[in-house]
Design an enzyme around this catalytic site. Sequence first.
Site, mmCIF file in Angstrom:
data_model
loop_
_atom_site.group_PDB
_atom_site.id
_atom_site.type_symbol
_atom_site.label_atom_id
_atom_site.label_comp_id
_atom_site.label_asym_id
_atom_site.label_seq_id
_atom_site.Cartn_x
_atom_site.Cartn_y
_atom_site.Cartn_z
ATOM 1 N NE ARG A 132 -2.317 0.502 3.602
ATOM 2 C CZ ARG A 132 -3.059 -0.380 4.288
ATOM 3 N NH1 ARG A 132 -4.274 -0.648 3.901
ATOM 4 N NH2 ARG A 132 -2.562 -0.981 5.341
ATOM 5 C CE1 TYR A 133 0.755 4.079 4.597
ATOM 6 C CE2 TYR A 133 1.108 1.796 5.265
ATOM 7 C CZ TYR A 133 0.467 3.010 5.434
ATOM 8 O OH TYR A 133 -0.466 3.138 6.429
ATOM 9 C CG ASP B 50 -7.299 -1.978 13.082
ATOM 10 O OD1 ASP B 50 -7.056 -0.753 13.050
ATOM 11 O OD2 ASP B 50 -6.421 -2.851 12.917
ATOM 12 N NE ARG C 188 -3.058 -8.550 8.624
ATOM 13 C CZ ARG C 188 -1.858 -8.267 9.098
ATOM 14 N NH1 ARG C 188 -1.168 -9.184 9.743
ATOM 15 N NH2 ARG C 188 -1.345 -7.079 8.908
ATOM 16 C CE LYS D 231 0.568 1.953 11.928
ATOM 17 N NZ LYS D 231 0.743 1.214 10.667
ATOM 18 C CG ASP E 286 -3.560 1.229 10.254
ATOM 19 O OD1 ASP E 286 -3.358 1.865 9.202
ATOM 20 O OD2 ASP E 286 -2.761 0.416 10.746
ATOM 21 C CB CYS F 155 -5.879 -11.551 19.709
ATOM 22 S SG CYS F 155 -4.153 -12.039 19.789
ATOM 23 C CB CYS G 206 -7.472 -11.075 15.240
ATOM 24 S SG CYS G 206 -6.344 -11.249 13.853
ATOM 25 N NE ARG H 102 5.336 1.622 6.144
ATOM 26 C CZ ARG H 102 5.153 2.914 5.852
ATOM 27 N NH1 ARG H 102 5.935 3.520 4.963
ATOM 28 N NH2 ARG H 102 4.184 3.580 6.431
ATOM 29 C CB CYS I 91 -1.867 -16.864 16.035
ATOM 30 S SG CYS I 91 -1.821 -15.645 14.716
#
Length: 354
Positions: free
Chosen positions: A98-99, A280, A120, A324, A317, A115, A118, A102, A111
């Site tokens: 996206r940027y 998020d 994702r 961000k 974000d 969590c 999350c 990076r 994982c």
Amino acid sequence: MTWNDWKWQLQNRIVDLETLQDNIALTEEEKVSFQEASAFFSFSVTPYYLSLIDRNNPNCPIRKQTIPRPEELVWNPNEVEDPLAEQKFMPVKGVTHRYPDRALWYISHTCAVYCRFCTRKRKVSKPEETPNREEWEKALEYFRSHSEIREVILSGGDPLTLADSQLDYLLDQLNQIKHINHIRIHSRYPVTLPMRITPSLCEVLSKYFPLYLVSHFNHSSELTKEACSAIKMLIQKGNVIVLNQSVLLNGINDTVKDLEELNYKLIRSGVKPYYLHQCDEVVGSGGFVVPITKGLEIMFELRGRRSGISIPTYVKDLTGGGGKVTLNPNYLVSANETKLVMKNYNEDEFEISH
Ligand code: SF4
């Protein structure tokens, strides 16, 4: 195999309601929400992380991050499955670019602990999302052919789920790409599976200095003796520069005291607090979200009154993939960004000065 073996911990994760109930007395609310919540986003906890739960406290910060609650079943209108639009900016499978400078590379979709907040959850824990060798090669080819990429961020799932030899291969391939300035790893294993940090892993990581690792501690009670030893090993044997990002979570770390304790303990352990994220707007996250006004008030209290190196940057974000923005108690960065930040929040919630 023993408690201190990370593979034992992974193999003995608690993933179903019956086994969880054998280990901990659940509240009625937790029992009711478990099946429905875990049908959309898997449940998993390592024996180690489960052992950190205060069994007599339904508000235990580790319990709240780990065990589904009824709020997770409520999908508010502002919440979406992919809040950061990571799929939209995916030129090859497993890479979000996206940027310009990076790229984020999802090298695992597993994982140790899932969590409940999350970002994702749409894909993490789903085996069909795990990238295969052919997809790794396509991603590497993409990085080689895009000279504007200066940083690759290994993410997931948890990238440290991979074997040492696989990590060594991927780091070596990235290291050979001349235009890549540095590599960053995001991992929650120092928190949920600190035994993953082994001398052999550190031997691999130490070859790729400067390597940055961003850990995800959210509460001071996660900085156990085991976690602090793992961090020390990463720094001293792995030559790794360790930063931390936390998510501001309702009823978990949303007081000045909570964040002060967390950040001082991080500094004491050799970790620089880097970001404090506004949660998020992912589906089912409403129970975790702290109003931005409250976050700003906490940051105001922390800034200027506590050691500067213990203060992370408070960021959001933007939902929809806008990137961000810094949430600063004294100003918000620009009128446009202010509008974007406030799109999903009640404008009366906080005053803005420019
Ligand atoms: S460790 Fe990260 S990717 Fe894995 S479940 Fe937690 S928030 Fe999601």
